[in-house]
Design an enzyme around this catalytic site. Sequence first.
Site, PDB file in Angstrom:
ATOM      1  CG  ASP A 298       8.723  -5.127  -8.907  1.00 41.84           C
ATOM      2  OD1 ASP A 298       8.797  -5.831  -9.933  1.00 41.84           O
ATOM      3  OD2 ASP A 298       9.128  -5.501  -7.801  1.00 41.84           O
ATOM      4  CB  THR A 300       5.221  -8.261  -7.380  1.00 37.86           C
ATOM      5  OG1 THR A 300       5.912  -9.270  -8.109  1.00 37.86           O
ATOM      6  CG2 THR A 300       4.410  -8.886  -6.264  1.00 37.86           C
ATOM      7  CG  ASP A 530       5.692  -5.098  -3.759  1.00 39.82           C
ATOM      8  OD1 ASP A 530       6.801  -5.157  -4.330  1.00 39.82           O
ATOM      9  OD2 ASP A 530       4.872  -6.035  -3.753  1.00 39.82           O
TER      10      ASP A 530
END
Length: 774
Positions: A298, A300, A530
């Site tokens: 991902d 982020t 996350d």
Amino acid sequence: MKATDVNIGLTDLQVQEQIKYGNTNQVANHSTSVTMILSKNLFTLFNFINLILAIIIFSTGSYENLFFLGPVVANFLIGSYQEIKAKKQLDRLTFLNRQTIQVLRNGQVQKIFQDELVLHDLIIVQRGDQLPADGVIRQSAQIEVDESNITGESNSISKKPTESVLSGSLVLSGQALVELTAVGANSFANKLAHDARQQTHNISQLMDIINRIIKILTYIIIPLGLILFAVTFYKHQNLNQAILGTSASIIGMIPQGLVLLTSVALAVGAMHLTRKKVLVKSLTALEALARVDTLCLDKTGTITTGNLQLSKIIPSELDEKQILTISQQIMQATNEHNETAQAILTAQELNQDLPPIASIVAFSSARKWSAVNWSNGQHYAIGAPSFLLQDAQQIATAHSFAQQGYRVLAVIQSQQVITETISQPELLGFLLINDEVRSTATNTFEYLRQQGINIKVISGDDPATVQNIAQKVALPNSQKAIDMSTIDEHVDWQKIAAKYTIFGRTLPEQKQKLIQALQAQNHKVAMTGDGVNDVLAMRQSDCGIAIAGNSDAAENAADFVLLNKNFDSLINVLNEGRRVINNIERVAALYLIKTMYSVMLTILFIFLHTGYPFYPAQMTPINALTVGIPTFFLALRPDFSPPAGRFFRNVMQVALPAAIDITLVVTALVGYGHWQHLIFSQTSTLAVLTISLIGFAALWIIARPINRGTLLIFITLFALNLLIFTVWGKPFKILNIFQGSIWLDSLIILILFYPLYLISREIIVRYFLKNKKS
């Protein structure tokens, strides 16, 4: 007991009462106990065989032949110590990383660890949380849960007050006040013996190969040993000689320490990573990551730090301050606390006096927006422009901002109550949020690329935003991007997974399908994330890696947790796994040389109707110098190259020629001894000298490339070996090769052993292993 007061929760007295009756959420500790570690290392099939052999040898009075127990005891002590030490390190970090829960007690919200919860506690759960026990919803703000841990279905399920929720469920959106109705061993998940927070992987590939070797040896050792004993005793009518010769044969077949070395190497690797603030939850996953060729992540927390800031407000109908106020009120009403919400909430001072709320629509990964309906008849929503807006020009404008690297949110107003859909949205303006790019990301991705790892970014953000950020860090093939919201369910997932590098607007179940598609193409895939949106993909992957601090669900689903929130730590994990696997594959050949020539010699001497050519005591120093000591050092060497995946070929091109050479030369020496009327001690000394020298030849090949340290260790071990055959051999029943009539024979062996090994290895590699791939 009556329902707990939703305004107060349990009192301290009520909590103590529940603890008194054992109604706590204590969960079983799945960590291997010290007793189990000791038992696992002690009560093995090979240790049992060694014990039987020791008892039999002891009965002969030939106590010097019990030296072979030294490595067995040392392996047990060293292996147990390392595993116990690694266990304590992992247990301590796991304890520090325990999931915390918001609980209402004495009218106050407080955070406690999940194992401190008791029956009838009132807990507050919100998006990204995982239910720690079974409960019933007492109050709800549009909560949706994923019960895939229980039902196998990943669809979100809306829950209303009075409805039940089960432990292990993931909260996808909204917030709820839940009263716990079953805790600890009584919860649904524990009754099914299903731990929703752990990833289950297949057995390690390396351990699987070694276990297959051991299984084959199990069927070989005992029958061959019994036949050899019978033949030797029948031929010589000497019980002690038959026992000692058979014992030497069986001991030689046992690859002592190979399994232990593998387990210890993985455990030590995990221990090294704990010092770098990486929580390793599965030792087999350490090997799995070492074999990964595709990394999905991902945006982020990996490419970016996750430190979001509201950069600009682009008004359409209202002014900037009004748009920001409306956005903050939506976040306050829906109780959002993620990074995006925090960037909005901290952009200006909050107005704590909210209008009365009629209803809300909580954010979910499927909708990608949240909304609030005020009692005064105003209806607002905030979220992804392509999911909220209907005007093509407005969507194009948002897309142009995304191409500049911003995370773009649209703020809209509706004239009608917003439910699951929005009709005729009126754009009020755009919020442009900036995500800080990691300063080390470019170097990290370049290193991974050089290591042969293909990187794919699978994000819920606009693909243009992700693409812009990916280009900033020079991610290879970042121009190949796709908007996953535009594809239908009948798409060719394998084709898409192979073609594109950037995947934007990706739903959680789409992330999972992309991982499945890559695995179907024989890729070993790791997933880094996350948030709760990444959980399904992490569980599907061969190896899940979580960035700590954002989602308990993601951390619990992962095999590795980067506790320092530093994506660069992934390099340490990758290198540690590769070091362990490459070194174990290298040194395995040294263990299997002994196994292979022992089996060959045993079969050969059964048919020759003669005794085994040496005793156990004679092999003890040789095994230590050519296998035990060098493998300890070789297992620690830095080797971060991708595992070749050719275990058998790598082993056989070193071990097979060595085993064949030893078998042929030892057999020839036995015949030569009969011809020259050499006594057993002379023949056996020459045989053991041959084994040690060819073992050193194989060690020289395995130890390459040779550096100063390796050369010093090799010379030291070789010198000690020569001392065994000159001045230190008496305790091991080894003669001084330069005294008596075998000095010339010994000299010939010393001159010819290395050329013989090189020639046989060249023949076997060139003509017999040329087309072998594994």
